[in-house]
Design a protein around this motif. Structure first.
Motif, PDB file in Angstrom:
ATOM      1  N   LEU A  26       0.385  -1.327  -0.251  1.00  0.00           N
ATOM      2  CA  LEU A  26      -0.268  -0.193   0.206  1.00  0.00           C
ATOM      3  C   LEU A  26       0.665   1.118  -0.127  1.00  0.00           C
ATOM      4  O   LEU A  26       0.648   2.103  -1.201  1.00  0.00           O
ATOM      5  CB  LEU A  26      -1.118   0.005   0.919  1.00  0.00           C
ATOM      6  N   PHE A  27       2.193   1.873   0.888  1.00  0.00           N
ATOM      7  CA  PHE A  27       2.918   3.006   0.848  1.00  0.00           C
ATOM      8  C   PHE A  27       3.657   2.709   0.060  1.00  0.00           C
ATOM      9  O   PHE A  27       3.661   3.831  -0.804  1.00  0.00           O
ATOM     10  CB  PHE A  27       3.931   2.717   2.336  1.00  0.00           C
ATOM     11  N   SER A  28       4.400   1.323  -0.464  1.00  0.00           N
ATOM     12  CA  SER A  28       4.854   1.271  -1.761  1.00  0.00           C
ATOM     13  C   SER A  28       4.412   2.113  -2.901  1.00  0.00           C
ATOM     14  O   SER A  28       4.323   2.822  -4.104  1.00  0.00           O
ATOM     15  CB  SER A  28       5.883   0.190  -2.368  1.00  0.00           C
ATOM     16  N   ALA A  29       3.272   1.589  -3.043  1.00  0.00           N
ATOM     17  CA  ALA A  29       1.990   1.980  -4.527  1.00  0.00           C
ATOM     18  C   ALA A  29       1.601   3.565  -3.919  1.00  0.00           C
ATOM     19  O   ALA A  29       1.811   4.422  -5.488  1.00  0.00           O
ATOM     20  CB  ALA A  29       0.502   0.972  -4.178  1.00  0.00           C
ATOM     21  N   LEU A  30       1.761   3.979  -3.391  1.00  0.00           N
ATOM     22  CA  LEU A  30       1.097   5.623  -2.856  1.00  0.00           C
ATOM     23  C   LEU A  30       2.406   6.289  -3.217  1.00  0.00           C
ATOM     24  O   LEU A  30       2.456   6.714  -3.802  1.00  0.00           O
ATOM     25  CB  LEU A  30       0.507   5.809  -1.124  1.00  0.00           C
ATOM     26  N   LEU A  31       3.622   6.157  -2.521  1.00  0.00           N
ATOM     27  CA  LEU A  31       4.623   6.536  -3.036  1.00  0.00           C
ATOM     28  C   LEU A  31       5.098   6.633  -4.700  1.00  0.00           C
ATOM     29  O   LEU A  31       5.675   7.693  -5.583  1.00  0.00           O
ATOM     30  CB  LEU A  31       5.634   5.999  -2.253  1.00  0.00           C
ATOM     31  N   LEU A  32       5.096   5.459  -5.663  1.00  0.00           N
ATOM     32  CA  LEU A  32       4.920   5.211  -6.700  1.00  0.00           C
ATOM     33  C   LEU A  32       4.146   6.363  -7.619  1.00  0.00           C
ATOM     34  O   LEU A  32       4.657   6.379  -8.386  1.00  0.00           O
ATOM     35  CB  LEU A  32       4.767   3.558  -7.639  1.00  0.00           C
ATOM     36  N   LEU A  33       2.744   5.649  -6.613  1.00  0.00           N
ATOM     37  CA  LEU A  33       1.986   6.554  -7.916  1.00  0.00           C
ATOM     38  C   LEU A  33       2.083   8.058  -7.744  1.00  0.00           C
ATOM     39  O   LEU A  33       2.381   9.294  -8.813  1.00  0.00           O
ATOM     40  CB  LEU A  33       0.379   6.269  -7.445  1.00  0.00           C
ATOM     41  N   ILE A  34       2.896   9.026  -6.198  1.00  0.00           N
ATOM     42  CA  ILE A  34       2.848  10.088  -6.547  1.00  0.00           C
ATOM     43  C   ILE A  34       4.695  10.530  -7.505  1.00  0.00           C
ATOM     44  O   ILE A  34       4.910  11.472  -8.066  1.00  0.00           O
ATOM     45  CB  ILE A  34       3.724  10.346  -4.796  1.00  0.00           C
ATOM     46  N   ILE A  35       5.251  10.040  -7.236  1.00  0.00           N
ATOM     47  CA  ILE A  35       6.685  10.121  -8.257  1.00  0.00           C
ATOM     48  C   ILE A  35       6.668   9.664  -9.841  1.00  0.00           C
ATOM     49  O   ILE A  35       6.922  10.578 -10.483  1.00  0.00           O
ATOM     50  CB  ILE A  35       7.958   8.755  -7.399  1.00  0.00           C
ATOM     51  N   ALA A  36       5.830   9.084  -9.965  1.00  0.00           N
ATOM     52  CA  ALA A  36       5.868   8.345 -11.297  1.00  0.00           C
ATOM     53  C   ALA A  36       4.418   9.382 -11.845  1.00  0.00           C
ATOM     54  O   ALA A  36       4.656   9.689 -13.146  1.00  0.00           O
ATOM     55  CB  ALA A  36       5.559   6.473 -11.749  1.00  0.00           C
ATOM     56  N   ARG A  37       3.046   9.062 -11.151  1.00  0.00           N
ATOM     57  CA  ARG A  37       2.196  10.008 -11.706  1.00  0.00           C
ATOM     58  C   ARG A  37       1.328   9.524 -13.047  1.00  0.00           C
ATOM     59  O   ARG A  37       1.848  10.055 -14.735  1.00  0.00           O
ATOM     60  CB  ARG A  37       2.009  11.779 -12.004  1.00  0.00           C
TER      61      ARG A  37
ATOM     62  N   ARG B 177       7.842  -3.248 -21.661  1.00  0.00           N
ATOM     63  CA  ARG B 177       7.718  -2.675 -22.998  1.00  0.00           C
ATOM     64  C   ARG B 177       6.641  -2.353 -23.552  1.00  0.00           C
ATOM     65  O   ARG B 177       6.929  -0.840 -24.354  1.00  0.00           O
ATOM     66  CB  ARG B 177       7.877  -3.963 -23.606  1.00  0.00           C
ATOM     67  N   ALA B 178       5.402  -2.113 -22.663  1.00  0.00           N
ATOM     68  CA  ALA B 178       4.090  -0.903 -22.743  1.00  0.00           C
ATOM     69  C   ALA B 178       3.723   0.590 -22.159  1.00  0.00           C
ATOM     70  O   ALA B 178       2.947   1.257 -22.366  1.00  0.00           O
ATOM     71  CB  ALA B 178       2.758  -2.353 -22.647  1.00  0.00           C
ATOM     72  N   PHE B 179       4.618   0.270 -21.231  1.00  0.00           N
ATOM     73  CA  PHE B 179       4.396   1.517 -19.928  1.00  0.00           C
ATOM     74  C   PHE B 179       5.595   2.200 -20.334  1.00  0.00           C
ATOM     75  O   PHE B 179       6.820   1.186 -19.528  1.00  0.00           O
ATOM     76  CB  PHE B 179       4.015   1.201 -18.986  1.00  0.00           C
ATOM     77  N   PRO B 180       6.066   3.279 -19.968  1.00  0.00           N
ATOM     78  CA  PRO B 180       7.408   4.385 -19.862  1.00  0.00           C
ATOM     79  C   PRO B 180       7.577   4.613 -18.463  1.00  0.00           C
ATOM     80  O   PRO B 180       7.136   4.659 -17.176  1.00  0.00           O
ATOM     81  CB  PRO B 180       7.079   5.361 -20.535  1.00  0.00           C
ATOM     82  N   ARG B 181       8.721   4.424 -18.622  1.00  0.00           N
ATOM     83  CA  ARG B 181       9.596   4.782 -16.870  1.00  0.00           C
ATOM     84  C   ARG B 181       9.323   3.853 -15.817  1.00  0.00           C
ATOM     85  O   ARG B 181       8.985   2.314 -15.872  1.00  0.00           O
ATOM     86  CB  ARG B 181       9.657   6.015 -16.705  1.00  0.00           C
ATOM     87  N   LEU B 182       8.587   4.060 -14.442  1.00  0.00           N
ATOM     88  CA  LEU B 182       7.902   3.608 -13.217  1.00  0.00           C
ATOM     89  C   LEU B 182       6.755   3.618 -14.199  1.00  0.00           C
ATOM     90  O   LEU B 182       5.988   2.975 -12.892  1.00  0.00           O
ATOM     91  CB  LEU B 182       8.346   4.190 -12.505  1.00  0.00           C
ATOM     92  N   ASP B 183       6.144   3.827 -14.842  1.00  0.00           N
ATOM     93  CA  ASP B 183       4.855   4.159 -14.205  1.00  0.00           C
ATOM     94  C   ASP B 183       3.781   2.591 -14.465  1.00  0.00           C
ATOM     95  O   ASP B 183       2.755   2.265 -13.865  1.00  0.00           O
ATOM     96  CB  ASP B 183       3.952   3.997 -16.117  1.00  0.00           C
ATOM     97  N   GLY B 184       4.435   1.238 -15.736  1.00  0.00           N
ATOM     98  CA  GLY B 184       3.427   0.099 -15.284  1.00  0.00           C
ATOM     99  C   GLY B 184       3.763  -0.693 -13.796  1.00  0.00           C
ATOM    100  O   GLY B 184       3.322  -1.179 -12.920  1.00  0.00           O
ATOM    101  N   LEU B 185       5.393   0.065 -13.402  1.00  0.00           N
ATOM    102  CA  LEU B 185       5.374  -0.708 -11.784  1.00  0.00           C
ATOM    103  C   LEU B 185       4.672  -0.291 -10.894  1.00  0.00           C
ATOM    104  O   LEU B 185       4.249  -0.772 -10.089  1.00  0.00           O
ATOM    105  CB  LEU B 185       7.284  -0.432 -11.457  1.00  0.00           C
ATOM    106  N   ALA B 186       3.859   1.079 -10.945  1.00  0.00           N
ATOM    107  CA  ALA B 186       3.689   2.372 -10.181  1.00  0.00           C
ATOM    108  C   ALA B 186       1.982   1.886  -9.818  1.00  0.00           C
ATOM    109  O   ALA B 186       1.467   1.142  -9.106  1.00  0.00           O
ATOM    110  CB  ALA B 186       3.873   3.676 -10.318  1.00  0.00           C
ATOM    111  N   LEU B 187       1.247   1.268 -10.884  1.00  0.00           N
ATOM    112  CA  LEU B 187       0.019   0.749 -11.803  1.00  0.00           C
ATOM    113  C   LEU B 187       0.361  -0.818 -11.066  1.00  0.00           C
ATOM    114  O   LEU B 187      -0.850  -0.910 -10.590  1.00  0.00           O
ATOM    115  CB  LEU B 187      -0.613   1.216 -13.237  1.00  0.00           C
ATOM    116  N   ALA B 188       0.980  -1.409 -11.340  1.00  0.00           N
ATOM    117  CA  ALA B 188       0.512  -2.765 -11.154  1.00  0.00           C
ATOM    118  C   ALA B 188       1.487  -2.969  -9.054  1.00  0.00           C
ATOM    119  O   ALA B 188       0.695  -4.208  -8.576  1.00  0.00           O
ATOM    120  CB  ALA B 188       2.007  -4.044 -11.347  1.00  0.00           C
ATOM    121  N   MET B 189       1.943  -2.103  -9.037  1.00  0.00           N
ATOM    122  CA  MET B 189       1.877  -1.746  -7.231  1.00  0.00           C
ATOM    123  C   MET B 189       0.688  -1.676  -7.108  1.00  0.00           C
ATOM    124  O   MET B 189       1.094  -2.422  -5.703  1.00  0.00           O
ATOM    125  CB  MET B 189       3.001  -0.905  -6.416  1.00  0.00           C
TER     126      MET B 189
END
Length: 302
Positions: free
Chosen positions: A46-57, A167-179
């Motif tokens: 939960l906290f990892s996802a929040l941080l990644l979503l804030i950073i990656a947008r 390959r489908a999402f740039p930078r950290l976008d995919g990881l943030a959404l998956a998290m």
């Protein structure tokens, strides 16, 4: 933009990231009596996802249904991998758990390699696993071993899933959404196990600390280090994870290992380094099997 310093400072960043991961895992073990392993998994994601979503947008538009299926699968793998890892930590020493978990990407490296050398590294890893039992697996909790092996399989699937999403999402976008998806999957089990403990501010603060130490700080340091280090050198440094985990388990959790178990961990580390070195010689500049060009060889476990 280049990372400050040379390869030595970049290697130091990777080692600091590994240390942070295992300190975070140690804090998670300390929280088990209050939250249970699934409770801390939920807080971690939960906290990892929040941080990644804030950073990656991350952008959510412009992606196909297949791309989103890949993200959902990636999130499921993340939740499964973290859940099995922490369930194993409840029953096994930290160093042993991480060593067994490393067998996942190691097996993937061996399976995708060619030539006689891969069987040498496979045999070395098998000898290390046998030594972990210190002459008999009966002293290790069987269910804990099964959880750790499940985490190993999940880590291999993580590598493949992250490649597809990268390959489908740039930078950290995919990881943030998956998290975020992983956090949603873990939420009901975490609430059931942790219960009212989730209303305590000190538990929430410690859960956030586990997320920052285990995911945010290591990931940021590794991103910086990869600007200075070849991928093969980075992967070799990441192979030292079982050693840092054993050290953290000893210093922070008082977990003592026998000399035979230490030897087993060393053999698995040697097999990982050998497999990575062989792969880098075969395809200079290549990354871990399945990794995407812009995806660091990191994993949010530990």
């Amino acid at each position: 933009m280049k990372a400050p310093g040379g390869p030595q400072s970049a290697a130091a960043l990777v080692l600091v990231g590994l240390a942070c991961q295992e300190v975070g895992a140690s804090f998670a073990v300390m929280l088990f009596p209050q939250t249970g392993p699934l409770g801390i998994v939920m807080l971690r994601l939960l906290f990892s996802a929040l941080l990644l979503l804030i950073i990656a947008r991350p952008r959510v538009r412009g992606h196909s249904a297949a791309d989103w299926r890949g993200v959902v699968a990636f999130g499921l793998v993340l939740a499964t991998m973290n859940g099995l890892f922490y369930l194993a930590l409840e029953r096994l020493p930290l160093g042993v758990t991480v060593t067994i978990e490393v067998l996942g990407p190691l097996a993937l490296s061996i399976l995708t390699a060619t030539g006689l050398a891969r069987w040498i590294w496979a045999a070395l890893a098998l000898a290390g696993v046998a030594a972990l039992g210190a002459g008999g697996w009966e002293r290790l909790d069987p269910l804990g071993v099964l959880f750790a092996l499940g985490a190993a399989v999940s880590w291999a699937l993580y590598i493949l899933a992250s490649a597809r999403v990268g390959r489908a999402f740039p930078r950290l976008d995919g990881l943030a959404l998956a998290m975020a998806i992983g956090a949603v999957i873990a939420l009901p089990l975490g609430i059931v196990q942790a219960g009212a403990m989730l209303l305590r501010l000190d538990i929430l603060a410690l859960g956030a600390a586990v997320a920052v130490l285990s995911s945010t700080v290591p990931y940021a340091l590794e991103l910086v280090a990869l600007r200075r280090l070849p991928a093969s050198a980075f992967a070799i440094l990441m192979s030292l994870g079982p050693a840092t985990a054993s050290t953290a388990g000893f210093l922070l959790l008082g977990q003592h290992l026998s000399w035979l178990e230490v030897g087993g961990i060393a053999l698995v580390i040697a097999a990982s380094i050998g497999a990575v070195t062989a792969a880098s010689r075969r395809t200079p500049g290549a990354r871990h099997p399945g990794s995407a060009p812009d995806e660091p060889l990191s994993e949010p476990v530990g």
